[in-house]
Design a protein around this motif. Structure first.
Motif, short mmCIF file in Angstrom:
data_model
loop_
_atom_site.label_atom_id
_atom_site.label_comp_id
_atom_site.label_asym_id
_atom_site.label_seq_id
_atom_site.Cartn_x
_atom_site.Cartn_y
_atom_site.Cartn_z
N PHE A 1 25.71 47.29 27.58
CA PHE A 1 26.76 47.94 28.36
C PHE A 1 28.08 47.19 28.25
N ALA A 2 28.08 45.88 28.42
CA ALA A 2 29.31 45.12 28.27
C ALA A 2 29.86 45.23 26.86
N ASP A 3 28.97 45.47 25.88
CA ASP A 3 29.43 45.61 24.49
C ASP A 3 30.14 46.94 24.25
N MET A 4 30.19 47.80 25.26
CA MET A 4 30.91 49.07 25.15
C MET A 4 32.38 48.94 25.58
N VAL A 5 32.75 47.79 26.16
CA VAL A 5 34.11 47.59 26.63
C VAL A 5 35.03 47.32 25.44
N ASN A 6 36.08 48.08 25.29
CA ASN A 6 36.98 47.96 24.15
C ASN A 6 38.03 46.88 24.34
N HIS A 7 38.72 46.57 23.23
CA HIS A 7 39.74 45.52 23.19
C HIS A 7 41.12 46.05 23.55
N SER B 1 45.18 44.09 23.80
CA SER B 1 46.01 42.87 23.82
C SER B 1 46.82 42.76 25.10
N GLU B 2 46.74 43.78 25.96
CA GLU B 2 47.51 43.79 27.20
C GLU B 2 46.75 43.19 28.38
N VAL B 3 45.51 42.75 28.17
CA VAL B 3 44.76 42.09 29.24
C VAL B 3 44.53 40.64 28.86
N GLU B 4 44.29 39.82 29.86
CA GLU B 4 44.00 38.42 29.62
C GLU B 4 42.52 38.24 29.30
N PRO B 5 42.14 37.10 28.69
CA PRO B 5 40.71 36.85 28.45
C PRO B 5 39.91 37.02 29.74
N CYS B 6 38.86 37.82 29.68
CA CYS B 6 38.19 38.20 30.93
C CYS B 6 36.69 38.37 30.79
N LEU C 1 26.21 36.92 31.48
CA LEU C 1 27.51 37.31 30.93
C LEU C 1 28.24 38.18 31.96
N SER C 2 29.47 37.83 32.27
CA SER C 2 30.24 38.62 33.23
C SER C 2 31.55 39.10 32.61
N VAL C 3 31.99 40.27 33.05
CA VAL C 3 33.30 40.82 32.67
C VAL C 3 34.15 40.88 33.93
N LEU C 4 35.35 40.30 33.86
CA LEU C 4 36.29 40.33 34.97
C LEU C 4 37.39 41.33 34.67
N ALA C 5 38.11 41.73 35.67
CA ALA C 5 39.25 42.62 35.46
C ALA C 5 40.39 41.83 34.85
N GLY C 6 40.78 42.20 33.64
CA GLY C 6 41.87 41.50 32.96
C GLY C 6 43.23 41.92 33.46
N LYS C 7 43.27 42.94 34.30
CA LYS C 7 44.48 43.40 34.96
C LYS C 7 44.04 44.29 36.12
N ASP C 8 44.99 44.81 36.89
CA ASP C 8 44.65 45.74 37.97
C ASP C 8 44.26 47.09 37.37
N TYR C 9 43.21 47.70 37.91
CA TYR C 9 42.76 49.02 37.46
C TYR C 9 42.73 49.99 38.63
N GLU C 10 43.09 51.24 38.33
CA GLU C 10 42.88 52.33 39.27
C GLU C 10 41.60 53.06 38.87
N GLY D 1 39.31 55.62 37.34
CA GLY D 1 39.52 56.49 36.19
C GLY D 1 40.16 55.81 35.00
N ASP D 2 40.63 54.56 35.18
CA ASP D 2 41.21 53.81 34.05
C ASP D 2 40.11 53.34 33.11
N GLN D 3 40.51 53.06 31.87
CA GLN D 3 39.58 52.42 30.94
C GLN D 3 39.64 50.91 31.14
N ALA D 4 38.49 50.28 31.27
CA ALA D 4 38.41 48.82 31.37
C ALA D 4 38.43 48.20 29.98
N PHE D 5 39.10 47.06 29.84
CA PHE D 5 39.23 46.40 28.54
C PHE D 5 38.85 44.92 28.65
N ILE D 6 38.52 44.34 27.51
CA ILE D 6 38.45 42.90 27.37
C ILE D 6 39.38 42.50 26.24
N TYR D 7 39.59 41.21 26.08
CA TYR D 7 40.52 40.70 25.06
C TYR D 7 39.72 39.95 24.00
#
Length: 471
Positions: free
Chosen positions: A197-203, A205-210, A220-229, A231-237
């Protein structure tokens, strides 16, 4: 897959869901607001794909562990993925994760020949060709060392190198390359893992390492690399990665990527004059006889390029002149003639590299603007890789030309050592204002245009002359 993950202790799945997005395709959508730094998702250690996990498998673990020489991390994970996919029962959760993998990838390894030709001259083009050959060699070795030893576990009619359904070696390797995450552990070792599931999170460059790995719990944890509303797409860097690497490993590019680079390889043959002395100088400067130095948009001509070449071009009189100086003397100009020689060689080399691109930058920009390459397609992505590398090399050439102009003015050597009257090797015009080829120092030209035009004819003899002199 989500129900299996929840039963295994995954945290955060109630606030996320898989969704299709217009540009990135399959990704992870948030179902509520998240503030930057908040934990979005945690995947426990027991369901991470790792080498240790594969080794612990009751059926295939001993086979993977006993391979000699040992399999690479990539081959171990790829073989385990293929094994799970080939099983009809007994691995329900893992099978559901494998079933969620894409059935195909847009890595440059899967490009048609005409699509790859769009980026001819780039490092991606060369690496893709070499990688394709390497994969075939690696597969043959894998068959001999593992697959053929236990055909009951690895039926060769399924474990092929090319496409048979969706179970094949190249596909499994690309699955590892595009979905695995790498972390450095507190003891200095590293771990590569694939997290369901975490491997489905896309890249982005607008978010910090998370994405973080907890060595104590193995989760393995994924943090919010920025504020999300919601319905937004979550990203990692993924990191500061150039388009050439993004396309080779992950199958996409970022137009106008500020991380684009060109890896310049500098090498000197051991039979070159004074090689051992030069080797000591390179070592003292933190270099080696073969160096790969990354040219970037921010620093198109790093100091180490010139430092390396200053040492490479030293002759007997130069060694005597610097005997009383520190071994790291290449931090400074050795002398006027050495500096001019180095910079002329660089300018000529950059010209030759740029001339080797299949389509020049201006033409590529025009084709992209006219929609010659469908947006988002393979050829379009290849064009952006070529654009990035050409921009870096042009900046590097301009920097070298500026330094050369200053060095020639300072030394009073504007055109090199030529007879009073010589003839251009390309247009055959007689002139007192000629320049020598910066590499072989033997062939004269009346200007850069003639030098570039004559390069294909001159290349073979240039290399032969240069190799004799150790250049």
């Amino acid at each position: 897959m989500e129900s299996w993950l929840k039963s295994c202790g995954a945290v955060g799945l109630d606030d996320l869901e898989l969704a299709d997005f217009p540009v990135t395709g399959r990704g992870v959508k948030t179902l509520r607001r998240f503030t930057k730094g908040e934990r979005i998702l945690t995947i426990p250690s027991g369901i991470l794909w790792t080498v240790e996990h594969a080794y612990a498998d009751p059926l295939v673990g001993s086979v993977l562990r006993s391979a000699r020489p040992p399999l690479s991390v990539e081959d171990t994970l790829a073989t385990y993925i293929l094994f799970i996919r080939s099983r009809e029962s007994g691995y329900d959760g893992l099978r559901s994760h494998v079933a969620a993998f894409p059935t195909s990838y847009s890595s440059s390894l899967f490009f048609a020949e005409d699509e790859l030709e769009v980026c001819a001259g780039t490092s991606l083009y060369t690496i893709t060709k070499e990688l394709d050959r390497s994969i075939k060699d690696d597969y043959r070795a894998l068959v001999m060392r593992v697959l053929a030893q236990r055909r009951d576990l690895f039926p060769l009619d399924k474990f092929t190198i090319e496409d048979v359904g969706v179970i094949y070696y190249k596909w499994a390797l690309c699955t590892v390359w595009s979905r695995a995450m790498d972390f450095v552990l507190p003891d200095g070792n590293s771990i590569r893992l694939v997290a369901p599931f975490a491997d489905m999170v896309n890249h982005s460059s607008e978010v910090e390492p998370c994405h973080v790995y907890d060595a104590s719990s193995g989760s393995l944890s994924v943090l919010a690399g920025k504020d999300y509303e919601a319905g937004d797409q979550a990203f990692i860097y993924y990191g500061s990665i150039p388009n050439s690497r993004l396309l080779r490993l992950y199958g996409f590019v970022v137009p106008g990527n500020s991380n684009d680079n060109y890896d310049l390889v500098l090498s000197t043959h051991p039979s070159a004059p004074f090689f051992e002395l030069k080797q000591k100088l390179w070592a003292s400067a933190g270099l080696d006889s073969t160096c790969t130095i990354s040219l970037t948009l921010a620093d198109p001509l790093p100091k180490n390029v010139i430092r390396y070449l200053r040492i490479q071009r030293l002759d007997e009189s130069d060694f005597a002149a610097i005997a009383h100086r520190q071994l790291a003397a290449a931090d400074e100009k050795i002398n006027d003639s050495n500096e001019v020689e180095v910079l002329r060689f660089l300018v000529e080399s950059f010209c030759q590299l740029l001339d080797g691109f299949g389509t020049q930058l201006e033409k590529l920009e025009e084709q992209l603007a006219e929609g010659v390459y469908p947006s988002g397609g393979n050829a379009w992505a290849a064009a952006h890789v070529s654009l990035g590398e050409q921009r870096v090399l042009r900046l590097a050439r301009k920097r070298a030309e500026d330094l050369l102009s200053a060095a020639e003015s300072e030394s009073g050597d504007v055109r090199g050592s030529l007879p009073a009257m010589a003839r251009c090797a390309n247009c055959e015009k007689d002139s007192a204002q000629l320049m020598l080829c910066g590499r072989c120092k033997a062939i004269p030209y009346c200007g850069r245009a003639c030098q570039v035009a004559h390069y294909k004819e001159h290349k073979a003899i240039c290399r032969a002359i240069a190799s004799k002199s150790g250049s």
